[in-house]
Design a protein around this motif. Structure first.
Motif, PDB file in Angstrom:
ATOM      1  N   ASP A  34       0.843  -1.191   0.000  1.00 28.63           N
ATOM      2  CA  ASP A  34       0.000   0.000   0.000  1.00 28.63           C
ATOM      3  C   ASP A  34       0.880   1.244   0.000  1.00 28.63           C
ATOM      4  OD1 ASP A  34      -1.962  -1.883   0.283  1.00 28.63           O
ATOM      5  OD2 ASP A  34      -2.404  -1.411   2.384  1.00 28.63           O
ATOM      6  N   LYS A  35       0.422   2.287  -0.727  1.00 27.08           N
ATOM      7  CA  LYS A  35       1.228   3.509  -0.841  1.00 27.08           C
ATOM      8  C   LYS A  35       0.436   4.722  -0.377  1.00 27.08           C
ATOM      9  CE  LYS A  35       4.068   1.821  -4.675  1.00 27.08           C
ATOM     10  NZ  LYS A  35       4.519   2.057  -6.065  1.00 27.08           N
ATOM     11  N   LYS A  37      -1.208   8.354  -0.377  1.00 30.54           N
ATOM     12  CA  LYS A  37      -1.790   9.122  -1.473  1.00 30.54           C
ATOM     13  C   LYS A  37      -2.136  10.528  -1.017  1.00 30.54           C
ATOM     14  CE  LYS A  37      -5.606   9.236  -4.798  1.00 30.54           C
ATOM     15  NZ  LYS A  37      -6.899   8.639  -5.199  1.00 30.54           N
ATOM     16  N   GLY A  38      -1.781  11.501  -1.863  1.00 34.74           N
ATOM     17  CA  GLY A  38      -2.180  12.882  -1.628  1.00 34.74           C
ATOM     18  C   GLY A  38      -1.564  13.497  -0.392  1.00 34.74           C
ATOM     19  N   GLN A  44      -3.164   3.847   0.247  1.00 36.68           N
ATOM     20  CA  GLN A  44      -4.095   3.412  -0.789  1.00 36.68           C
ATOM     21  C   GLN A  44      -3.753   1.992  -1.226  1.00 36.68           C
ATOM     22  OE1 GLN A  44      -3.842   5.400  -4.611  1.00 36.68           O
ATOM     23  NE2 GLN A  44      -6.046   5.198  -4.921  1.00 36.68           N
ATOM     24  N   SER A  46      -3.969  -1.343  -3.786  1.00 34.08           N
ATOM     25  CA  SER A  46      -3.974  -1.533  -5.235  1.00 34.08           C
ATOM     26  C   SER A  46      -5.307  -2.131  -5.676  1.00 34.08           C
ATOM     27  CB  SER A  46      -2.836  -2.460  -5.658  1.00 34.08           C
ATOM     28  OG  SER A  46      -3.121  -3.805  -5.287  1.00 34.08           O
TER      29      SER A  46
END
Length: 312
Positions: A34-35, A37-38, A44, A46
């Protein structure tokens, strides 16, 4: 068939869902971590992880799948085949050799041409008339393994990266689902690739979208379509970046430019014509820096762009 599925984006998620719907036993899904975001930094997941979680399938998210402890985790799962689609990490030979049928990759072009990370964009940018899906037997090289199964599709004259990506996503999902029974029945004949017919296409960078009006109109039109919606083709207008979303090559040919390349040579109610080295580029949709994407007609209602204006 027992499957370990490896993938990350929408392109892969569609294939995973198709395999689940077809009744295959997905024993494990492997996807990128998970990465954030914003600005919020909220993690977030996948698209592939979302499909797996909804289906109740175990999910494995190694940062580096080649590490010994990650390889050891994969060995715990008794799979007939590993299916890989836009996973985002390189597999070691030890992993490639694990399952009975090896590792199969769903590649979004017709191999051996357009190996690498951005085949969908480049077939449009380079003016190809056909593309498709290739299911290939993975080996130590990048997209160099034997071809097992292919599906072709025509590239439309107004094709964009977005429209072609979506169609190839559906084709890829169907292709892998149709191909696996044939593999089990021994009906697949591997075909070695001819390296002489191949090229390697790297990841697209934002700066590649910078329009060079000294090129021909048709070349620029293909760039616009191939990079729509990301990273998009762009130029500059009065010092501000201007993205070009929809454009058409007009009167493309061998004649020399009548005006300096990048010059606005005509302004109509719904379009702007820009001189290139061969023909003019007619712009129908654009986006000026700080503004929303809009039709040229809407743009011209709020801003004058006189003939003679130089873009670039």
């Amino acid at each position: 068939m027992k499957i370990v599925f490896m993938g990350t984006p929408d392109f892969a998620a569609a294939a995973l869902k198709s395999l689940i719907d077809a009744g295959h036993e997905i024993v494990l899904v492997v996807t990128q971590p998970d990465k954030p975001k914003g600005r919020s930094g909220q993690l977030q997941t996948s698209p592939v992880k979302d499909v797996a979680v909804d289906a109740g399938i175990p999910v494995f998210q190694p940062a580096k799948i080649r590490l010994p402890e990650e390889v050891a985790e994969l060995k715990k799962y008794d799979a007939d085949v590993f299916i890989v689609a836009a996973f985002g990490q390189i597999l070691s030979q030890e992993i490639l050799d694990m399952p009975k049928y090896g590792c199969l990759n769903i590649h979004a072009s017709l191999l051996p041409k357009y190996r690498g990370a951005a085949p969908i964009q480049y077939v449009i940018v380079n003016g190809e008339e056909k593309t498709g899906i290739t299911i290939q037997q993975m080996n130590a090289g990048i997209d160099t393994g034997d071809i097992l199964y292919t599906v072709e599709t025509d590239i439309a004259e107004d094709e964009t990266f977005e429209t072609l990506h979506d169609r190839l996503t559906e084709l890829g999902a169907k292709a892998i689902t149709d191909m696996l029974p044939l593999l089990e029945q021994g009906k697949i004949v591997p075909v070695p690739q001819n390296d002489a017919d191949s090229c390697y296409v790297k990841i697209i960078r934002k700066e590649q979208g910078h329009i060079d009006f000294s090129q021909s109109a048709i070349t620029i039109e293909r760039l616009v379509r191939g990079l729509n919606p990301w990273p998009s083709a762009f130029t500059f207008c009065n010092g501000k970046q201007m993205k070009v979303w929809v454009a058409k090559a007009i009167e493309d040919g061998s004649s020399a430019a009548a005006e300096e390349c990048g010059t606005v040579v005509a302004v109509a109610k719904d379009s702007i014509d820009v001189q290139t080295s061969s023909g003019v580029l007619r712009i129908y949709e654009l986006q000026l820096e700080g503004k929303k994407r809009m039709t040229t007609q809407a743009f011209l209602l709020g801003m004058k762009l006189p003939v003679g204006t130089k873009l670039g």
